[in-house]
Motif scaffolding. Structure first.
Motif, mmCIF file in Angstrom:
data_model
loop_
_atom_site.group_PDB
_atom_site.id
_atom_site.type_symbol
_atom_site.label_atom_id
_atom_site.label_comp_id
_atom_site.label_asym_id
_atom_site.label_seq_id
_atom_site.Cartn_x
_atom_site.Cartn_y
_atom_site.Cartn_z
ATOM 1 N N SER A 151 13.966 -25.826 10.265
ATOM 2 C CA SER A 151 14.006 -27.228 10.673
ATOM 3 C C SER A 151 14.758 -27.373 12.006
ATOM 4 N N ASP A 177 9.509 -23.162 8.938
ATOM 5 C CA ASP A 177 9.396 -24.623 8.979
ATOM 6 C C ASP A 177 10.298 -25.186 10.081
ATOM 7 N N TYR A 305 5.337 -21.353 7.502
ATOM 8 C CA TYR A 305 5.206 -22.809 7.358
ATOM 9 C C TYR A 305 4.586 -23.159 6.009
ATOM 10 N N ASP A 309 3.975 -29.463 4.769
ATOM 11 C CA ASP A 309 5.135 -29.850 5.569
ATOM 12 C C ASP A 309 4.722 -30.921 6.580
ATOM 13 N N CYS A 312 7.855 -30.848 9.782
ATOM 14 C CA CYS A 312 7.510 -29.911 10.855
ATOM 15 C C CYS A 312 6.120 -29.354 10.528
ATOM 16 N N HIS A 339 8.459 -28.656 3.265
ATOM 17 C CA HIS A 339 9.359 -28.374 4.376
ATOM 18 C C HIS A 339 10.423 -27.310 4.083
#
Length: 361
Positions: A151, A177, A305, A309, A312, A339
């Motif tokens: 993040s 992510d 990922y 999500d 992001c 996420h």
């Protein structure tokens, strides 16, 4: 009184000198005692790294004898590394390598004043470098590092990796992510919320909630203010929970499971989060991007990922993959994660991280 009478007056000066000498020797001996630093396969040590007005908590757990240290760079700003320290990671990564759970300045269990003027991306980039230097000083200069940016940690590690020759300290970079470009992130979050939302309305799934999100996206199309960006993030946090296919991330359940067992400083974590998340430097972060400088980075990268999500979106991973200068790069998408891939799809996360480190250590 009696003791004083029995001692001759001329002896007082000599006794005082002896007493002072004894105290000085005692302080010298105790002051030179080294902190216990453990090299082993099942280590758990906490220490604090001082830098520019902040005292940052660092927990090292796992196999320090491997000389491989995997550093979690958490989200936020103002969140904490405590949430990544799960039993599954303990059993599936810490048995082979040492995990480093670092609380950034004004985050988690870190201490110091509010540090308003020092709460900047530049200073936090320097903090990360200092953490790595301290670990080398403690556990040996032959230590090797892998970093995980999650993040906001993606933005921070992007700053670190593109600054000076910092990347020479890193064997591999794991982007989980992560966000490396906040303006692009806002655009992709709005786009995903709008597109997916329209489909969900058509399918009559959580229709009222998605109609609210779609309506907001229709009236907010670009050049987002900080308030708009925060609102998009709030919608994005909620959106992943509207799907049956995603493994739910329940922070309250995580707190219930680990806070007492691992002695989380919940008050400190809350105060730091509230301060950092509302600090003025967030306005600067909202304009920050590293897409244009990722070409500098040539170390191996692993990009992870979650399909669900919205905070992001996968598009961030695609941009990262296309812009990074590394030729050794891999991107993996979790079909059940939002996420927080390291918690929502811990099996995939640990497997990919383990394989990546084994390949590049």
């Amino acid at each position: 009184m009696l003791f004083k009478i029995l001692i001759k007056k001329e002896d007082f000066g000599e006794m005082r000198c002896l007493f002072i000498s004894f105290i000085l020797v005692f302080l010298a001996l105790t002051g030179c005692q080294k902190e216990v630093i453990t090299i082993g396969t099942n280590v758990s040590e906490t220490f604090y790294v001082e830098n520019i007005g902040s005292s940052m908590r660092v927990l090292v757990e796992g196999n320090t004898s491997s000389k491989i240290f995997v550093v979690f760079v958490h989200g936020g700003p103002g969140a904490s590394s405590y949430v990544y320290n799960t039993d599954y990671i303990d059993k599936n990564i810490e048995d082979k390598y040492a995990m480093v759970y670092w609380d950034e300045r004004n985050a988690g269990a870190s201490q110091g004043n509010s540090n308003g003027s020092y709460l900047t991306l530049e200073h936090m980039t320097d903090d990360l470098k200092k953490v790595l230097q301290v670990i080398k000083a403690r556990y040996g200069y032959d230590c090797e590092f892998f970093i995980i940016g999650h993040s906001y940690g993606g933005l921070l590690t992007s700053s670190f990796m593109t600054t000076g020759n910092n990347q020479s300290m890193i064997k591999g970079w794991i982007f989980a992510d992560g966000s490396h470009n906040y303006p692009l992130n806002d655009t992709l979050t709005r786009q995903m919320l709008f597109t997916v939302g329209q489909k969900q309305v058509t399918l009559n799934k959580n229709k009222a909630k998605w109609e609210e999100i779609v309506s907001y996206c229709e009236s907010h199309t670009g050049n987002f203010s900080l308030d708009e960006s925060m609102q998009l993030e709030t919608y994005a946090e909620d959106a992943e929970n509207y799907f049956d296919g995603v493994i739910k991330f329940d922070i309250l359940k995580l707190i219930e499971e680990y806070s007492i067992k691992d002695d989380w400083p919940l008050t400190s974590m809350l105060v730091n989060y509230l301060y950092s998340s509302n600090a003025s430097f967030n306005k600067d972060l909202a304009k920050t991007e590293f897409s244009s400088s990722l070409y500098k980075v040539t170390v191996p990268v692993l990009i992870l990922y979650g399909q669900y999500d919205f905070i992001c979106p996968i598009g961030m991973g695609n941009d990262f993959y296309n812009k990074i200068g590394s030729t050794d790069k891999k991107m993996v998408i979790s079909p059940i994660s939002g996420h927080s891939i390291m918690i929502q799809d811990e099996v995939l996360f640990c497997k990919e991280v383990d394989n990546f480190i084994d390949l590049h250590k």
